[in-house]
Motif scaffolding. Structure first.
Motif, PDB file in Angstrom:
ATOM      1  N   MET A   1       0.840  -1.167   0.000  1.00  0.00           N
ATOM      2  CA  MET A   1       0.000   0.000   0.000  1.00  0.00           C
ATOM      3  C   MET A   1       0.890   1.235   0.000  1.00  0.00           C
ATOM      4  O   MET A   1       1.919   1.253   0.639  1.00  0.00           O
ATOM      5  N   SER A   2       0.481   2.247  -0.671  1.00  0.00           N
ATOM      6  CA  SER A   2       1.275   3.459  -0.760  1.00  0.00           C
ATOM      7  C   SER A   2       0.650   4.562   0.086  1.00  0.00           C
ATOM      8  O   SER A   2      -0.541   4.811   0.011  1.00  0.00           O
ATOM      9  N   LEU A   3       1.465   5.187   0.905  1.00  0.00           N
ATOM     10  CA  LEU A   3       1.028   6.285   1.751  1.00  0.00           C
ATOM     11  C   LEU A   3       1.923   7.479   1.489  1.00  0.00           C
ATOM     12  O   LEU A   3       3.091   7.321   1.170  1.00  0.00           O
ATOM     13  N   ASN A   4       1.397   8.673   1.634  1.00  0.00           N
ATOM     14  CA  ASN A   4       2.213   9.878   1.530  1.00  0.00           C
ATOM     15  C   ASN A   4       2.459  10.402   2.925  1.00  0.00           C
ATOM     16  O   ASN A   4       1.545  10.481   3.727  1.00  0.00           O
ATOM     17  N   CYS A   5       3.694  10.772   3.232  1.00  0.00           N
ATOM     18  CA  CYS A   5       4.001  11.223   4.579  1.00  0.00           C
ATOM     19  C   CYS A   5       5.225  12.113   4.579  1.00  0.00           C
ATOM     20  O   CYS A   5       6.059  12.039   3.692  1.00  0.00           O
ATOM     21  N   CYS A   6       5.315  12.949   5.586  1.00  0.00           N
ATOM     22  CA  CYS A   6       6.510  13.765   5.778  1.00  0.00           C
ATOM     23  C   CYS A   6       7.214  13.250   7.026  1.00  0.00           C
ATOM     24  O   CYS A   6       6.953  13.693   8.121  1.00  0.00           O
ATOM     25  N   ILE A   7       8.060  12.252   6.865  1.00  0.00           N
ATOM     26  CA  ILE A   7       8.790  11.629   7.966  1.00  0.00           C
ATOM     27  C   ILE A   7       9.794  12.628   8.537  1.00  0.00           C
ATOM     28  O   ILE A   7      10.376  13.413   7.827  1.00  0.00           O
ATOM     29  N   GLY A   8      10.024  12.548   9.830  1.00  0.00           N
ATOM     30  CA  GLY A   8      11.026  13.389  10.465  1.00  0.00           C
ATOM     31  C   GLY A   8      10.431  14.581  11.192  1.00  0.00           C
ATOM     32  O   GLY A   8      11.126  15.261  11.919  1.00  0.00           O
TER      33      GLY A   8
ATOM     34  N   TYR B   1       0.247  -6.016  13.659  1.00  0.00           N
ATOM     35  CA  TYR B   1       0.620  -4.855  12.861  1.00  0.00           C
ATOM     36  C   TYR B   1      -0.582  -4.304  12.110  1.00  0.00           C
ATOM     37  O   TYR B   1      -1.466  -5.066  11.693  1.00  0.00           O
ATOM     38  N   LEU B   2      -0.593  -2.978  11.915  1.00  0.00           N
ATOM     39  CA  LEU B   2      -1.632  -2.382  11.082  1.00  0.00           C
ATOM     40  C   LEU B   2      -1.463  -2.894   9.666  1.00  0.00           C
ATOM     41  O   LEU B   2      -0.348  -2.992   9.154  1.00  0.00           O
ATOM     42  N   ALA B   3      -2.572  -3.220   9.039  1.00  0.00           N
ATOM     43  CA  ALA B   3      -2.565  -3.683   7.652  1.00  0.00           C
ATOM     44  C   ALA B   3      -3.885  -3.269   7.013  1.00  0.00           C
ATOM     45  O   ALA B   3      -4.869  -3.016   7.707  1.00  0.00           O
ATOM     46  N   PHE B   4      -3.880  -3.202   5.706  1.00  0.00           N
ATOM     47  CA  PHE B   4      -5.098  -2.913   4.966  1.00  0.00           C
ATOM     48  C   PHE B   4      -5.578  -4.204   4.335  1.00  0.00           C
ATOM     49  O   PHE B   4      -4.801  -4.943   3.733  1.00  0.00           O
TER      50      PHE B   4
ATOM     51  N   LYS C   1     -10.315  -2.073   4.509  1.00  0.00           N
ATOM     52  CA  LYS C   1     -10.495  -1.954   5.950  1.00  0.00           C
ATOM     53  C   LYS C   1      -9.132  -1.979   6.631  1.00  0.00           C
ATOM     54  O   LYS C   1      -8.248  -2.745   6.252  1.00  0.00           O
ATOM     55  N   LEU C   2      -8.966  -1.149   7.646  1.00  0.00           N
ATOM     56  CA  LEU C   2      -7.755  -1.136   8.455  1.00  0.00           C
ATOM     57  C   LEU C   2      -7.924  -2.165   9.568  1.00  0.00           C
ATOM     58  O   LEU C   2      -8.929  -2.156  10.281  1.00  0.00           O
ATOM     59  N   ILE C   3      -6.962  -3.084   9.692  1.00  0.00           N
ATOM     60  CA  ILE C   3      -7.048  -4.170  10.676  1.00  0.00           C
ATOM     61  C   ILE C   3      -5.716  -4.318  11.411  1.00  0.00           C
ATOM     62  O   ILE C   3      -4.716  -3.714  11.034  1.00  0.00           O
ATOM     63  N   LEU C   4      -5.714  -5.154  12.448  1.00  0.00           N
ATOM     64  CA  LEU C   4      -4.477  -5.618  13.074  1.00  0.00           C
ATOM     65  C   LEU C   4      -4.238  -7.025  12.561  1.00  0.00           C
ATOM     66  O   LEU C   4      -5.143  -7.850  12.543  1.00  0.00           O
ATOM     67  N   ARG C   5      -3.022  -7.296  12.159  1.00  0.00           N
ATOM     68  CA  ARG C   5      -2.696  -8.589  11.562  1.00  0.00           C
ATOM     69  C   ARG C   5      -1.476  -9.170  12.266  1.00  0.00           C
ATOM     70  O   ARG C   5      -0.489  -8.466  12.482  1.00  0.00           O
TER      71      ARG C   5
ATOM     72  N   CYS D   1       1.238  -5.681   5.630  1.00  0.00           N
ATOM     73  CA  CYS D   1       1.682  -4.948   6.821  1.00  0.00           C
ATOM     74  C   CYS D   1       2.733  -3.893   6.494  1.00  0.00           C
ATOM     75  O   CYS D   1       3.017  -3.031   7.315  1.00  0.00           O
ATOM     76  N   GLN D   2       3.337  -3.971   5.323  1.00  0.00           N
ATOM     77  CA  GLN D   2       4.380  -3.028   4.944  1.00  0.00           C
ATOM     78  C   GLN D   2       3.742  -1.831   4.256  1.00  0.00           C
ATOM     79  O   GLN D   2       3.124  -1.962   3.207  1.00  0.00           O
ATOM     80  N   LEU D   3       3.892  -0.675   4.868  1.00  0.00           N
ATOM     81  CA  LEU D   3       3.292   0.546   4.349  1.00  0.00           C
ATOM     82  C   LEU D   3       4.380   1.407   3.736  1.00  0.00           C
ATOM     83  O   LEU D   3       5.407   1.655   4.356  1.00  0.00           O
ATOM     84  N   ARG D   4       4.153   1.856   2.521  1.00  0.00           N
ATOM     85  CA  ARG D   4       5.152   2.648   1.798  1.00  0.00           C
ATOM     86  C   ARG D   4       4.853   4.129   1.980  1.00  0.00           C
ATOM     87  O   ARG D   4       3.761   4.594   1.702  1.00  0.00           O
ATOM     88  N   PHE D   5       5.839   4.856   2.469  1.00  0.00           N
ATOM     89  CA  PHE D   5       5.721   6.289   2.671  1.00  0.00           C
ATOM     90  C   PHE D   5       6.517   7.005   1.593  1.00  0.00           C
ATOM     91  O   PHE D   5       7.602   6.574   1.237  1.00  0.00           O
ATOM     92  N   SER D   6       5.987   8.090   1.097  1.00  0.00           N
ATOM     93  CA  SER D   6       6.717   8.894   0.120  1.00  0.00           C
ATOM     94  C   SER D   6       6.456  10.361   0.419  1.00  0.00           C
ATOM     95  O   SER D   6       5.426  10.701   0.992  1.00  0.00           O
TER      96      SER D   6
END
Length: 136
Positions: free
Chosen positions: A1-8, A101-104, A114-118, A129-134
């Protein structure tokens, strides 16, 4: 899954499909190897709806103000954000339910996401469970 985020940053926003999650970082010392302690939330009609663990499998939105520090009552809403071997991919482990872990998950009949715990073993790759931030 791809997520957009400003890490840091102390606070950043994450976009997924048509939802926009914000991340509140509480412990930004990744040198411990444990990851960042974070809370995820959305702003809905002027209220903060925090992603919280209902039980070992289910997630729900809880209306609450973000605390300045993490207290005993907040553990269900805290996740440990861990980096993976792949650049810009992270795991969000429940602070309350270890190895969860959070997973879609996509519903088979409706196609709704749906957002679940896995459950995930530490040394096993589990792509939902692996979420991609960009950068946004």
């Amino acid at each position: 899954m791809s997520l957009n985020c400003c890490i840091g940053l102390k606070l950043c926003c994450v976009s997924f499909v048509e939802c926009k999650f914000c991340i509140q970082v509480y412990n930004n010392d990744e040198s411990t190897g444990k990851g960042l302690e974070v809370m995820l939330y959305v702003n809905k009609e002027g209220k903060k709806m925090v992603v919280s663990c209902k039980d070992m499998d289910n997630i729900y939105a809880e209306e609450k103000e973000l605390p300045g520090t993490i207290g005993e009552d907040d553990h269900g809403a805290v996740f440990t954000m861990k980096s993976t071997a792949t650049s810009n991919e992270y795991l969000l482990e429940s602070y309350k339910y270890k190895s969860r872990y959070l997973a879609f998950e996509t519903h088979r009949d409706t196609g709704n996401i749906k957002l679940i715990l896995r459950h995930k073993h530490e040394d096993v790759v589990d792509e939902p469970c692996q979420l991609r931030f960009s950068p946004r």
